[in-house]
Design an enzyme around this catalytic site. Sequence first.
Site, short mmCIF file in Angstrom:
data_model
loop_
_atom_site.label_atom_id
_atom_site.label_comp_id
_atom_site.label_asym_id
_atom_site.label_seq_id
_atom_site.Cartn_x
_atom_site.Cartn_y
_atom_site.Cartn_z
N ARG A 233 -6.47 4.06 -6.64
CA ARG A 233 -6.63 3.76 -5.23
C ARG A 233 -5.47 2.88 -4.78
O ARG A 233 -5.01 2.01 -5.54
CB ARG A 233 -7.97 3.03 -4.97
CG ARG A 233 -9.17 3.97 -4.94
CD ARG A 233 -9.13 4.85 -3.70
NE ARG A 233 -10.30 5.69 -3.54
CZ ARG A 233 -10.36 6.96 -3.91
NH1 ARG A 233 -9.32 7.51 -4.52
NH2 ARG A 233 -11.44 7.67 -3.67
N GLU A 262 -2.64 5.17 4.46
CA GLU A 262 -2.30 6.59 4.36
C GLU A 262 -2.50 7.27 5.71
O GLU A 262 -3.51 7.02 6.37
CB GLU A 262 -3.17 7.28 3.29
CG GLU A 262 -2.92 6.76 1.90
CD GLU A 262 -3.70 7.50 0.82
OE1 GLU A 262 -4.43 8.46 1.15
OE2 GLU A 262 -3.58 7.13 -0.36
N HIS A 281 -1.10 11.70 -1.89
CA HIS A 281 -2.50 11.73 -2.34
C HIS A 281 -2.91 13.16 -2.75
O HIS A 281 -3.89 13.71 -2.25
CB HIS A 281 -3.43 11.21 -1.25
CG HIS A 281 -4.71 10.66 -1.79
ND1 HIS A 281 -5.38 9.61 -1.21
CD2 HIS A 281 -5.47 11.03 -2.86
CE1 HIS A 281 -6.49 9.35 -1.90
NE2 HIS A 281 -6.56 10.20 -2.90
#
Length: 325
Positions: A233, A262, A281
């Site tokens: 994370r 993000e 991601h």
Amino acid sequence: MIGTDSPVLAVLCGDQHPPDMDSIERSATVRYTRADGLAEALRGADVLFVYDFLSTAVPDAWPAADRLRWVHIASAGVDPVMFPELRASDVVLTNSRGVFDSSIAEYVLGVVLAFAKDFAGSLRLQQECRWRHRETERIGGRTALVVGTGPIGRAIARLLRAAGMRVAGVGRRARDDDPDFGTVYPSERLTEHLPGADYVVAVAPLTEQTKGMFDSAAFAAMRPSARFVNVGRGELVVTEDLVAALRAGELAGAALDVFDTEPLPQDSPLWTMPNVLVSPHMSGDFVGWRNALVAVFADNFQRWRGGQPLRNVVDKTLGYVPSGR
């Protein structure tokens, strides 16, 4: 045709509906919704399927959940739904543990090889039409410290070991006889073991204890030749401290698939640092991953309908699925 006693399922799906939902639609009343309609969809719903696993809409819509018994999130990480009201409730939480283990492990091996063999440098030279012979590193015999000993961390450990690397883990409980890591060090002693690693891989779940665990002290403890890989994370890392450590030469490089913000802002210095690999991601997203996520939920949905124990039940006090559950 769905009977009047069919359960009501709310599906938070954003702009894209999940695939392969036909069998579920035949046995439930399904309400597909975006974030702005989640509260309405939750009224009278028995189950919530958080297909849009990056959404932060659930806490705000939670007061409308008047009949909810089970929440399933289409990811291994559960931090978007670990808010106090859900923790304190009797609602069961499950995740999609197991879907991304192998693909994330392959990503980690890939970036380890990319650093060792300087693939980024070769691509830059190719674009400049320059022939420049270099020597590269071997990964055999190098040491990887995998921070996070859940299923994804174990898959990473097994693949790196198969490539000839020495691997150790960092987790909640210390042990010396782990089948995948060999030695697992306790999380509170992380900085003591960072100096011995050539590659540090962050894959720990995001909890109050792990948030910001990679800070200036952690990066200062790493050897200057070490590389840092984050597939856990973004909030595990204090981004400003990472940037400062890279600029100061406290570590040799970083491969980052997750970020505290993000998409990564365009003005982030991480984009242009020559020793940083940025991916959006996507380390776990193999061809067919959406179908695999729905398959995990569909299996659990049939179990729930049949009164059988659910798979991947999250311990809401820990924030992840304990081993063996």
